[in-house]
Enzyme design. Sequence first.
Site, short mmCIF file in Angstrom:
data_model
loop_
_atom_site.label_atom_id
_atom_site.label_comp_id
_atom_site.label_asym_id
_atom_site.label_seq_id
_atom_site.Cartn_x
_atom_site.Cartn_y
_atom_site.Cartn_z
N SER A 1 0.84 -1.20 0.00
CA SER A 1 0.00 0.00 0.00
C SER A 1 0.88 1.26 0.00
O SER A 1 1.73 1.39 -0.86
CB SER A 1 -0.96 -0.04 1.20
OG SER A 1 -1.94 0.96 1.07
N ASP B 1 -17.83 -13.72 -12.63
CA ASP B 1 -17.10 -14.82 -11.98
C ASP B 1 -16.79 -15.94 -12.98
O ASP B 1 -15.68 -16.48 -13.02
CB ASP B 1 -17.94 -15.36 -10.80
CG ASP B 1 -17.24 -16.43 -10.00
OD1 ASP B 1 -16.11 -16.80 -10.36
OD2 ASP B 1 -17.83 -16.91 -9.01
N ASP C 1 -13.71 -16.69 -16.20
CA ASP C 1 -12.47 -17.47 -16.14
C ASP C 1 -12.74 -18.97 -16.16
O ASP C 1 -11.83 -19.78 -16.00
CB ASP C 1 -11.65 -17.07 -14.90
CG ASP C 1 -12.46 -17.16 -13.61
OD1 ASP C 1 -13.37 -18.01 -13.51
OD2 ASP C 1 -12.19 -16.36 -12.68
N VAL D 1 -14.52 -20.76 -14.01
CA VAL D 1 -14.78 -21.41 -12.72
C VAL D 1 -15.63 -20.51 -11.83
O VAL D 1 -15.25 -19.36 -11.58
CB VAL D 1 -13.45 -21.73 -11.99
CG1 VAL D 1 -13.72 -22.39 -10.65
CG2 VAL D 1 -12.56 -22.62 -12.84
N ASP E 1 -16.23 -19.57 -8.57
CA ASP E 1 -15.62 -19.75 -7.26
C ASP E 1 -15.60 -18.45 -6.46
O ASP E 1 -14.90 -18.34 -5.44
CB ASP E 1 -14.19 -20.30 -7.41
CG ASP E 1 -13.33 -19.42 -8.32
OD1 ASP E 1 -13.84 -18.41 -8.84
OD2 ASP E 1 -12.14 -19.75 -8.52
N ILE F 1 -14.24 -15.81 -7.36
CA ILE F 1 -12.98 -15.12 -7.66
C ILE F 1 -12.98 -14.72 -9.13
O ILE F 1 -13.18 -15.58 -10.00
CB ILE F 1 -11.77 -16.05 -7.38
CG1 ILE F 1 -11.76 -16.47 -5.91
CG2 ILE F 1 -10.46 -15.36 -7.76
CD1 ILE F 1 -10.82 -17.64 -5.63
N ASP G 1 -8.87 -5.47 -4.81
CA ASP G 1 -8.42 -4.42 -3.89
C ASP G 1 -9.52 -3.39 -3.69
O ASP G 1 -10.04 -2.83 -4.64
CB ASP G 1 -7.16 -3.77 -4.44
CG ASP G 1 -6.45 -2.88 -3.42
OD1 ASP G 1 -7.13 -2.07 -2.76
OD2 ASP G 1 -5.23 -3.00 -3.29
N HIS H 1 -7.23 -5.60 -0.15
CA HIS H 1 -6.12 -4.66 -0.09
C HIS H 1 -4.97 -5.23 0.75
O HIS H 1 -5.05 -5.25 1.97
CB HIS H 1 -6.59 -3.33 0.49
CG HIS H 1 -5.54 -2.26 0.42
ND1 HIS H 1 -4.90 -1.92 -0.75
CD2 HIS H 1 -4.99 -1.48 1.38
CE1 HIS H 1 -4.03 -0.97 -0.50
NE2 HIS H 1 -4.05 -0.69 0.78
CA LIG Z 1 -14.09 -17.40 -11.13
#
Ligand SMILES: [Ca+2]
Length: 536
Positions: free
Chosen positions: A187, A257, A260, A262, A264, A266, A400, A440
């Site tokens: 940071s 999501d 990509d 998947v 998940d 993320i 972040d 972050h």
């Molecule tokens: Ca994903």
Amino acid sequence: MAFILWPLALAFLPLATASSDSFRANCLALRPESYIQNSTRTVLEYVPAGTNLTFPDNDATCSRASQVVSSDVCRMALSIPTSNRSSITFEAWLPRDWTGRFLGTGNGGIDGCIKYEDLAYGSSEGFATVGSNNGHNGTTAITMLNNLDVTIDFAWRSLHTMVTSGKTLTKKLYKKSPSKSYYLGCSLGGRQGIKTAEVFPNDFDGIVAGSPALDFNNLISWRARFFPITGPIGSSDFITADQWKNLIHNEVLKQCDGLDGVLDGIIEDPTICDFRPEAIVCPSTKNSTDCLTPKQVEIVKNVFSPFYDEDGKLIYPAMQPGSEVYAVQKLYAGAPFSYSDDWFKYVVYSNPNWNASAFNLKDVAAAEALNPGDIRTWPHSLATFKSKGGKILSFHGQQDNQITSFNTPRFYDRLMRGMHASTSDLDEFFRFFRISGMFHCNSGPGAWVVGQGGADAAAGIGFTPDKNVLAALVAWVENGTAPDTIKGTKFVNDDPTQGISFQRDHCRYPLRNTYQGGNSSLPASWACLPVGGEYA
Ligand SMILES: [Ca+2]
Ligand SMILES: *[C@@H]1O[C@H](CO)[C@@H](O)[C@H](O)[C@H]1NC(C)=O
Ligand SMILES: *[C@@H]1O[C@H](CO)[C@@H](O)[C@H](O)[C@H]1NC(C)=O
Ligand SMILES: *[C@@H]1O[C@H](CO)[C@@H](O)[C@H](O)[C@H]1NC(C)=O
Ligand SMILES: *[C@@H]1O[C@H](CO)[C@@H](O)[C@H](O)[C@H]1NC(C)=O
Ligand SMILES: *[C@@H]1O[C@H](CO)[C@@H](O)[C@H](O)[C@H]1NC(C)=O
Ligand SMILES: *[C@@H]1O[C@H](CO)[C@@H](O)[C@H](O)[C@H]1NC(C)=O
Ligand SMILES: *[C@@H]1O[C@H](CO)[C@@H](O)[C@H](O)[C@H]1NC(C)=O
Ligand SMILES: *[C@@H]1O[C@H](CO)[C@@H](O)[C@H](O)[C@H]1NC(C)=O
């Protein structure tokens, strides 16, 4: 973590009390203040492993009242003047089991808080580790009001003073200069790392610069901008925390999501998440919290838009989608963001009555033109640092909530242009890893533990170059083995004692982590591929 360390304390106790303990004797005989001009000593003590150190004088807003020390260290603290109206508080934790390496640690926010947890981390890995309060105490910038010297300390001088003093004292204690010098920060600390590579290229051989607060004047403005966009709590069409956390975040995941491959929680590469809040606009007959009014759709679009000046020049890139759950705690909270508010009040305008609601492009220009203490940190070249063999490992969490992760690719691309460098040229000394599912500097749904320091961010993974950014940097500097990926670890409930939930290899920019099929919890099910590949 502490309860794991207490048995260690018992193991070392006989050593610590033995009269033949020369490390302890050398520590206590040192007079650190005599080697650092004009300094005043506040602490000199031998600290055996397992000690729970307390800091009763430490500013309460730093929230660091104690720290468990996991290795035997010689601790010294000094007050060192930097001008006739400024000084830094300096700490060195020099371990008994010294590897010959030196480590400087950074700060955060706009704070003057020593990161005792990083002093403990570095010294437990055998580094002679130093930290400073960056020239002031506590978490506000009021200390910089009408005192440019405090701002200068904050921008670069405290870190440099800390390094020169730290190296001197390391040599005095061990009778040997450090073999290699490293830096660890995230940071604001990431910014400090890049700044030192720019202006003091000989201070460090290797630098970890996490989630760096680069192009600092414009970053401060970018963060100030959210309050006028959202309006205060309760204003018409104000988007509540609940709407950001549930309605909007869930829609972001719904749209992005799976890009990509998947589902998940993320978003592996948020640069390709072109979020459309229109998808959740309220039907004309409905007025409810589970949809957005047309005005709220505009607010969300604004939040996720790049920040431009009147001439269409980019001030700062857009916030990346995916960070809503935590961004709402500060940036979208319907209140002035304290770091930006402080900076304009006490540093840019020296006017404690400055009105954050009225923030506009004139303020952006004023901050950038003033560039207080030369804090900008936006070099287009780090050629000197590179030519002396320096290495930089940067990373940025892709969710972040405080500094958009889109700014670090912008910095990487700026260096490419400024240094006329190809990716492989830059790879020789600057590698940037995009850490999916990291907020972050730490935490998040992804495999975010990468040895980045902080309270828990080193525990449980060991000091191995494949999984730990600091160890990776050491191997790169000392052995020439550059990291291609960093294996991040997600612990069950973020608790190392409960075991690993999953791991993922994070790719270096501009490569993108791409799902190949199979069990997505296994790193081998992913590959780092050039952009333009499968889901470009
Ligand atoms: Ca994903
Ligand atoms: C260390 O001491 C402080 C102050 O007495 C206490 O609050 C904290 O819980 C202690 N930490 C550990 C790990 O025992
Ligand atoms: C030390 O203090 C003296 C007198 O106060 C001053 O002249 C000198 O510049 C200071 N040196 C440093 C390195 O701060
Ligand atoms: C910061 O706090 C320390 C105590 O932790 C104190 O010794 C020092 O004087 C303070 N520095 C400033 C600039 O107030
Ligand atoms: C402090 O130093 C500055 C120069 O750096 C000088 O102009 C000023 O007069 C000094 N103030 C005091 C109180 O000595
Ligand atoms: C919808 O809510 C807004 C305030 O959020 C209010 O001003 C308006 O009257 C409401 N409309 C209906 C049809 O309930
Ligand atoms: C602050 O600025 C806002 C927006 O321009 C304005 O509505 C408000 O009256 C100002 N507050 C004060 C105290 O000047
Ligand atoms: C460097 O390589 C040697 C030989 O492979 C190895 O023993 C050593 O641990 C490595 N050091 C680092 C810092 O990676
Ligand atoms: C996928 O791998 C993880 C981590 O090794 C394991 O816990 C999980 O059971 C695997 N899932 C399947 C469906 O094999």
